[in-house]
Motif scaffolding. Structure first.
Motif, PDB file in Angstrom:
ATOM      1  N   ALA A 101       0.681  -1.116   0.059  1.00 27.76           N
ATOM      2  CA  ALA A 101       0.068   0.159  -0.011  1.00 27.76           C
ATOM      3  C   ALA A 101       0.740   1.230   0.081  1.00 27.76           C
ATOM      4  O   ALA A 101       1.946   1.214   0.505  1.00 27.76           O
ATOM      5  CB  ALA A 101      -0.831  -0.023   1.316  1.00 27.76           C
ATOM      6  N   PRO A 102       0.480   2.195  -0.695  1.00 30.95           N
ATOM      7  CA  PRO A 102       1.251   3.551  -0.833  1.00 30.95           C
ATOM      8  C   PRO A 102       1.577   4.025   0.478  1.00 30.95           C
ATOM      9  O   PRO A 102       2.768   4.664   0.394  1.00 30.95           O
ATOM     10  CB  PRO A 102       0.601   4.494  -1.837  1.00 30.95           C
ATOM     11  N   SER A 103       0.742   4.010   1.527  1.00 30.18           N
ATOM     12  CA  SER A 103       0.899   4.684   2.826  1.00 30.18           C
ATOM     13  C   SER A 103       1.789   3.885   3.695  1.00 30.18           C
ATOM     14  O   SER A 103       1.606   4.462   5.101  1.00 30.18           O
ATOM     15  CB  SER A 103      -0.350   5.143   3.494  1.00 30.18           C
ATOM     16  N   LEU A 104       2.243   2.715   3.483  1.00 25.59           N
ATOM     17  CA  LEU A 104       2.817   1.687   4.451  1.00 25.59           C
ATOM     18  C   LEU A 104       4.357   2.278   4.543  1.00 25.59           C
ATOM     19  O   LEU A 104       5.030   2.220   3.377  1.00 25.59           O
ATOM     20  CB  LEU A 104       2.446   0.307   3.905  1.00 25.59           C
ATOM     21  N   ASN A 105       4.660   2.109   6.038  1.00 28.69           N
ATOM     22  CA  ASN A 105       6.030   2.407   5.852  1.00 28.69           C
ATOM     23  C   ASN A 105       6.775   1.054   5.921  1.00 28.69           C
ATOM     24  O   ASN A 105       6.912   0.285   6.779  1.00 28.69           O
ATOM     25  CB  ASN A 105       6.261   3.045   7.375  1.00 28.69           C
ATOM     26  N   THR A 106       7.732   0.961   4.733  1.00 26.68           N
ATOM     27  CA  THR A 106       8.247  -0.422   4.447  1.00 26.68           C
ATOM     28  C   THR A 106       9.508  -0.351   5.348  1.00 26.68           C
ATOM     29  O   THR A 106      10.073  -1.501   5.281  1.00 26.68           O
ATOM     30  CB  THR A 106       8.645  -0.332   2.989  1.00 26.68           C
ATOM     31  N   ALA A 107      10.083   0.560   6.140  1.00 21.88           N
ATOM     32  CA  ALA A 107      11.218   0.499   6.889  1.00 21.88           C
ATOM     33  C   ALA A 107      10.602  -0.571   8.022  1.00 21.88           C
ATOM     34  O   ALA A 107      11.765  -0.673   8.859  1.00 21.88           O
ATOM     35  CB  ALA A 107      11.740   1.893   7.372  1.00 21.88           C
ATOM     36  N   ILE A 108       9.548  -0.440   8.534  1.00 23.66           N
ATOM     37  CA  ILE A 108       8.955  -1.255   9.564  1.00 23.66           C
ATOM     38  C   ILE A 108       8.994  -2.770   9.083  1.00 23.66           C
ATOM     39  O   ILE A 108       8.133  -3.185   8.662  1.00 23.66           O
ATOM     40  CB  ILE A 108       7.690  -0.628  10.341  1.00 23.66           C
ATOM     41  N   THR A 109       9.924  -3.483   9.360  1.00 24.36           N
ATOM     42  CA  THR A 109      10.122  -4.731   9.153  1.00 24.36           C
ATOM     43  C   THR A 109      10.002  -5.920  10.206  1.00 24.36           C
ATOM     44  O   THR A 109      10.009  -5.305  11.575  1.00 24.36           O
ATOM     45  CB  THR A 109      11.414  -5.090   8.340  1.00 24.36           C
ATOM     46  N   ALA A 110       9.747  -7.053   9.781  1.00 27.86           N
ATOM     47  CA  ALA A 110       9.639  -8.015  10.820  1.00 27.86           C
ATOM     48  C   ALA A 110      10.994  -8.040  11.871  1.00 27.86           C
ATOM     49  O   ALA A 110      11.024  -8.063  13.275  1.00 27.86           O
ATOM     50  CB  ALA A 110       9.488  -9.517  10.624  1.00 27.86           C
ATOM     51  N   ALA A 111      12.297  -7.604  11.171  1.00 27.82           N
ATOM     52  CA  ALA A 111      13.600  -7.687  11.965  1.00 27.82           C
ATOM     53  C   ALA A 111      13.650  -6.545  12.750  1.00 27.82           C
ATOM     54  O   ALA A 111      14.380  -6.406  13.714  1.00 27.82           O
ATOM     55  CB  ALA A 111      14.754  -7.900  11.008  1.00 27.82           C
ATOM     56  N   SER A 112      13.003  -5.312  12.405  1.00 27.72           N
ATOM     57  CA  SER A 112      13.020  -4.206  13.207  1.00 27.72           C
ATOM     58  C   SER A 112      12.176  -3.976  14.356  1.00 27.72           C
ATOM     59  O   SER A 112      12.409  -2.974  15.042  1.00 27.72           O
ATOM     60  CB  SER A 112      12.920  -2.972  12.225  1.00 27.72           C
ATOM     61  N   LEU A 113      11.266  -4.938  14.473  1.00 29.27           N
ATOM     62  CA  LEU A 113      10.286  -4.913  15.375  1.00 29.27           C
ATOM     63  C   LEU A 113      10.957  -5.149  16.982  1.00 29.27           C
ATOM     64  O   LEU A 113      11.903  -5.853  17.070  1.00 29.27           O
ATOM     65  CB  LEU A 113       9.226  -5.703  15.578  1.00 29.27           C
TER      66      LEU A 113
END
Length: 485
Positions: free
Chosen positions: A403-415
């Motif tokens: 989705a255009p509004s999704l922050n792709t920097a928030i990944t499973a590894a970054s949680l």
């Protein structure tokens, strides 16, 4: 921990048994599947408008019909289900992906159940059972994608038909109406937890999408106009899907509704593939094998009256649709090679390589675990929504939809590590009433409540910190069940 899990599932099974399979006698809600009826509560307002048919590689229409809470052997013992199995392919290795009901429906639409483990039956307005309750089930934020995004990107038409939905796009938690079986009083025939698409704000908060979630009067109208779209999800009401009744009651509904529409080319033509299955089995202490079945004019004739023991899950419906139309993936469990096997004849024709797991393999992941997967819908192991796996390869080989509004920097590894919101006396942010509905065919707001941004980070320390169970973390590390991304 294992003994605690078994005890908990045993208690849940007892609770479910106490509320289900009540003694009711099947009554047709309408004169035929093709007729409208006041028993369906809401009238049909219009005929569905679809674009030109988009050809698929093996089928041009995919329909799912889901029943409720039944063990494989119980379904297979039913004469109605046995009769069906003569005319299609029985999937003996088909599995639900978790318990309870709602997470399975979410998974089939969004490619993950996001740690969910209950139906969120937490309403605070029980005094008005015929009105929208003030706290419906989970409302997944609008930047989390679903199968609808994949379909619309290729201009493939879609709809849901929810029996006893009071009106198109209804967002309430349940709806209580005239009890047409007893002939007196009221009964709750519709529940939101069995309506997968309405749970996602990306659909329910977009008027033109929400109004494609329709009831069975709409179905009768769309059948009459030969307007059934290309991707369809059908949910019978709480008695006809077996939730409140039993397999014999389901069989009566099959004979009344399903068999006639299967024989009608407006529903089932030579380019239609239909999956008939269950959300989950009834006994939580065993793995989640459910009755699955393929039928329809698009099923090759050499597969009629055969069985397939390939290991399939609800994610297989997503990967099969992706393979057929060359769609993008959601980058979640629909791309997890352990659980995303494509229906075999589609995999063979499209060149997709399934894994070698079969339904009775001892190597299957545990799909009957409840409450232990960290995720944004898990109150005790809460983490925020993560972006999909951008490098994932799906069966449609078309990349990953974001989705255009999704922050792709928030990944499973970054949680951050999961937190225990229960210990903090808080709830997941996505269990709020989204505040909008469509009683007159246009969006109107009923409350001012709203969920916080899906990129909000929750942190805590001390008593609120939650450590995911070691067994779950080992599955995540092995790639067997990646619930976070």
């Amino acid at each position: 921990m294992q003994s605690a899990f078994l005890f908990g599932t045993a208690v849940l099974a007892l609770v479910r048994s106490a509320s289900a399979a009540t003694a009711q006698t099947f009554q047709p809600p309408a004169s035929s599947p093709f007729a409208q009826s006041g028993n369906y509560t809401g009238k049909s307002n219009n005929t569905l408008q679809n674009g030109p048919v988009v050809p698929g590689k093996l089928f041009d229409r995919f329909i799912q019909v889901w029943f409720e809470n039944t063990n494989y052997a119980t379904a297979q013992s039913s004469p109605a289900f046995q009769n069906l199995s003569q005319y299609g392919q029985l999937l003996t290795g088909y599995y639900g992906v978790t318990h309870t009901s709602e997470p399975n429906y979410i998974a089939a639409a969004g490619g993950d159940f996001f740690g969910g483990y209950n139906d969120d039956f937490c309403a605070s307005s029980l005094s008005r059972p015929s009105a929208p309750l003030t706290r419906p089930a989970d409302a997944i934020p609008s930047n989390i994608s679903t199968v609808v995004d994949l379909l619309e990107e290729k201009n493939i038409s879609w709809a849901e038909y929810q029996e006893n939905l009071p009106y198109d796009g209804y967002t309430g938690y349940n709806f209580t109406s005239y009890d047409y079986i007893a002939g007196t009083g009221t009964y709750t025939y519709y529940v939101r937890k069995h309506n997968p698409l309405i749970i996602f704000d990306s659909i329910s908060n977009v008027t033109e999408r929400a109004l494609r979630i329709r009831n069975f009067n709409d179905f009768a109208n769309d059948m009459s106009a030969d307007a059934i779209p290309q991707w369809v999800f059908v949910t019978p009401n709480l008695v006809n899907d077996g939730h409140d009744t039993n397999v014999d009651f389901m069989g009566d509904w099959i004979n009344y509704w399903l068999n006639p529409v299967l024989a009608d080319e407006r529903f089932n033509n030579n380019r239609t593939l239909i999956l008939i299955t269950f959300d989950e089995n009834e006994v939580y202490s065993v793995n989640n094998n459910v009755w699955g079945f393929l039928i329809g004019g698009a099923l090759p004739t050499n597969l009629v009256n055969t069985t397939d023991n390939t290991f399939y899950t609800h994610y297989s419906s997503l990967s099969t649709v992706q393979a057929n139309w060359g769609l993008k993936s959601l980058g979640r469990q629909d791309t997890n090679a352990t659980v995303n096997n494509v229906f075999s004849f589609v995999a063979e024709a499209t060149g997709w390589k399934n894994n070698d797991l079969v339904g009775n393999s001892t190597a299957l992941p545990l799909l009957n675990l409840t409450g232990g997967y960290p995720g944004p819908l898990n109150n005790e192991y809460y983490v925020q929504f993560a972006a999909p796996n951008m490098t994932a390869v799906g069966a449609g080989t078309g990349g990953v939809f974001v989705a255009p509004s999704l922050n792709t920097a928030i990944t499973a590894a970054s949680l951050s590590a999961p937190v225990n919101l229960t210990a903090m006396n808080e709830t997941v942010p996505w269990a709020n009433n989204p505040g909008y509905d469509y009683p007159n065919g246009t969006q109107s707001y009923t409350t001012s409540t709203g969920a916080p941004s899906p990129t909000t980070t929750t942190t805590t320390s001390g008593a609120g910190a939650a450590a995911a169970p070691a067994m779950i973390l080992s599955l995540v590390a092995a790639g067997a069940m990646i619930a976070l991304a």
